[in-house]
Design an enzyme around this catalytic site. Structure first.
Site, PDB file in Angstrom:
ATOM      1  N   CYS A  12       0.862  -1.175   0.000  1.00 16.17           N
ATOM      2  CA  CYS A  12       0.000   0.000   0.000  1.00 16.17           C
ATOM      3  C   CYS A  12       0.906   1.235   0.000  1.00 16.17           C
ATOM      4  O   CYS A  12       1.814   1.336   0.837  1.00 16.17           O
ATOM      5  CB  CYS A  12      -0.901   0.004   1.234  1.00 16.17           C
ATOM      6  SG  CYS A  12      -1.849   1.537   1.413  1.00 16.17           S
ATOM      7  N   ASP A  42      -0.312  -5.805   0.335  1.00 18.10           N
ATOM      8  CA  ASP A  42      -1.567  -6.087  -0.356  1.00 18.10           C
ATOM      9  C   ASP A  42      -1.376  -7.379  -1.135  1.00 18.10           C
ATOM     10  O   ASP A  42      -0.288  -7.643  -1.657  1.00 18.10           O
ATOM     11  CB  ASP A  42      -1.929  -4.956  -1.324  1.00 18.10           C
ATOM     12  CG  ASP A  42      -2.394  -3.696  -0.615  1.00 18.10           C
ATOM     13  OD1 ASP A  42      -3.059  -3.824   0.426  1.00 18.10           O
ATOM     14  OD2 ASP A  42      -2.105  -2.597  -1.110  1.00 18.10           O
ATOM     15  N   HIS A  61      -4.054  -0.698  -5.963  1.00 18.20           N
ATOM     16  CA  HIS A  61      -4.441  -1.906  -6.702  1.00 18.20           C
ATOM     17  C   HIS A  61      -4.663  -1.621  -8.179  1.00 18.20           C
ATOM     18  O   HIS A  61      -4.211  -2.381  -9.044  1.00 18.20           O
ATOM     19  CB  HIS A  61      -5.725  -2.504  -6.117  1.00 18.20           C
ATOM     20  CG  HIS A  61      -5.626  -2.839  -4.666  1.00 18.20           C
ATOM     21  ND1 HIS A  61      -6.703  -2.733  -3.826  1.00 18.20           N
ATOM     22  CD2 HIS A  61      -4.607  -3.271  -3.907  1.00 18.20           C
ATOM     23  CE1 HIS A  61      -6.350  -3.094  -2.600  1.00 18.20           C
ATOM     24  NE2 HIS A  61      -5.078  -3.426  -2.629  1.00 18.20           N
ATOM     25  N   GLU A  62      -5.377  -0.544  -8.452  1.00 12.27           N
ATOM     26  CA  GLU A  62      -5.694  -0.204  -9.839  1.00 12.27           C
ATOM     27  C   GLU A  62      -4.426   0.053 -10.640  1.00 12.27           C
ATOM     28  O   GLU A  62      -4.286  -0.403 -11.776  1.00 12.27           O
ATOM     29  CB  GLU A  62      -6.603   1.039  -9.885  1.00 12.27           C
ATOM     30  CG  GLU A  62      -7.949   0.854  -9.199  1.00 12.27           C
ATOM     31  CD  GLU A  62      -7.944   1.133  -7.695  1.00 12.27           C
ATOM     32  OE1 GLU A  62      -9.046   1.196  -7.125  1.00 12.27           O
ATOM     33  OE2 GLU A  62      -6.858   1.280  -7.087  1.00 12.27           O
ATOM     34  N   VAL A 113       5.947 -14.061 -24.012  1.00 13.18           N
ATOM     35  CA  VAL A 113       6.728 -13.622 -22.868  1.00 13.18           C
ATOM     36  C   VAL A 113       7.440 -14.842 -22.289  1.00 13.18           C
ATOM     37  O   VAL A 113       6.879 -15.940 -22.221  1.00 13.18           O
ATOM     38  CB  VAL A 113       5.857 -12.906 -21.808  1.00 13.18           C
ATOM     39  CG1 VAL A 113       4.896 -13.864 -21.116  1.00 13.18           C
ATOM     40  CG2 VAL A 113       6.726 -12.188 -20.785  1.00 13.18           C
ATOM     41  N   GLU A 114       8.688 -14.676 -21.917  1.00 15.53           N
ATOM     42  CA  GLU A 114       9.441 -15.756 -21.273  1.00 15.53           C
ATOM     43  C   GLU A 114       8.972 -15.802 -19.817  1.00 15.53           C
ATOM     44  O   GLU A 114       8.996 -14.799 -19.117  1.00 15.53           O
ATOM     45  CB  GLU A 114      10.945 -15.474 -21.389  1.00 15.53           C
ATOM     46  CG  GLU A 114      11.822 -16.654 -21.026  1.00 15.53           C
ATOM     47  CD  GLU A 114      11.904 -16.863 -19.535  1.00 15.53           C
ATOM     48  OE1 GLU A 114      11.605 -18.000 -19.092  1.00 15.53           O
ATOM     49  OE2 GLU A 114      12.236 -15.914 -18.809  1.00 15.53           O
ATOM     50  N   SER A 115       8.513 -16.965 -19.380  1.00 17.43           N
ATOM     51  CA  SER A 115       7.780 -17.060 -18.112  1.00 17.43           C
ATOM     52  C   SER A 115       8.623 -16.741 -16.878  1.00 17.43           C
ATOM     53  O   SER A 115       8.101 -16.181 -15.909  1.00 17.43           O
ATOM     54  CB  SER A 115       7.123 -18.431 -17.967  1.00 17.43           C
ATOM     55  OG  SER A 115       8.082 -19.454 -17.992  1.00 17.43           O
TER      56      SER A 115
END
Length: 154
Positions: free
Chosen positions: A52, A59, A93-94, A74-76
Site C-alpha cells: 500500500c 496487499d 491496486h488499480e 513472454v518468457e515465463s
C-alpha cells in the site's frame, strides 16, 4: 552454437535475483513458433503481492493474465521475476493491475491481452480490477477467469 528462438535469454536457466522494482525488472520474450495460429496463453499468479503506498502494509491479489500472442511470447521466468518485483513496490491496486497489463501489451504487441486483478480485502472491501486491450477476439477459446467473488468466512 546454433541460433534458436531462445538465444539471447539472460534469466532462464540460471540463478537470478529478484529485481528491486518493476521499473528495474527486465521482461524477456521469444519468437512465437505458432504465430500463424490464434490461441490463448494464460498466466495465473495466485499469490501476487505489493505494498500500500500510504501505509506500507502488504496487499495481496490473485492475478489472471490472458493473451493471444502475435509474433512474441513472454518468457515465463522473466514474467515471474517482474511480478515478484512488486513485492516492495508501493502502488494502489488499480495502478498495479493496469500497469502490468500495459507493460505486457507494449512489450509483446499481442493480438489481444486482458488482466484480472482480484485483490483481497483491505478495510473490509475487496477490489477487483480488469483491463484489456480491446474486444475479445473471435474464434479463440478464452475461458472465463473463474475466480470466485471474495466471501470471507461465509
Amino acid at each position: 552454437m546454433t541460433e534458436t528462438i531462445y538465444s539471447g535469454l539472460k534469466q532462464l536457466g540460471g540463478a537470478t535475483l529478484l529485481p528491486e522494482s518493476p521499473d528495474k525488472a527486465e521482461l524477456e520474450r521469444v519468437r512465437n513458433p505458432q504465430a500463424d495460429v490464434a490461441y490463448n496463453v494464460r498466466f495465473t499468479a495466485p499469490e501476487f503481492t505489493s505494498l500500500c503506498p500510504m501505509t506500507g502494509q502488504p496487499d495481496f491479489a490473485h492475478l489472471v493474465i490472458d493473451y493471444v500472442p502475435g509474433e512474441w511470447l513472454v518468457e515465463s521466468k522473466s514474467l515471474k521475476l517482474y511480478l515478484g518485483s512488486f513485492r516492495n513496490h508501493g502502488a494502489f491496486h488499480e495502478d498495479c493491475t493496469v500497469s502490468i497489463g500495459r507493460r505486457l501489451a507494449g512489450f509483446l504487441a499481442p493480438r489481444w491481452l486482458r488482466i484480472g486483478g482480484y485483490w483481497y480485502p483491505r478495510g473490509g472491501m475487496p477490489i477487483d480490477v480488469f483491463w484489456q486491450t480491446g474486444p475479445m477476439p473471435e474464434g479463440v477459446w478464452i475461458p472465463d477467469q473463474d475466480v470466485p467473488p471474495y466471501r470471507g468466512r461465509g
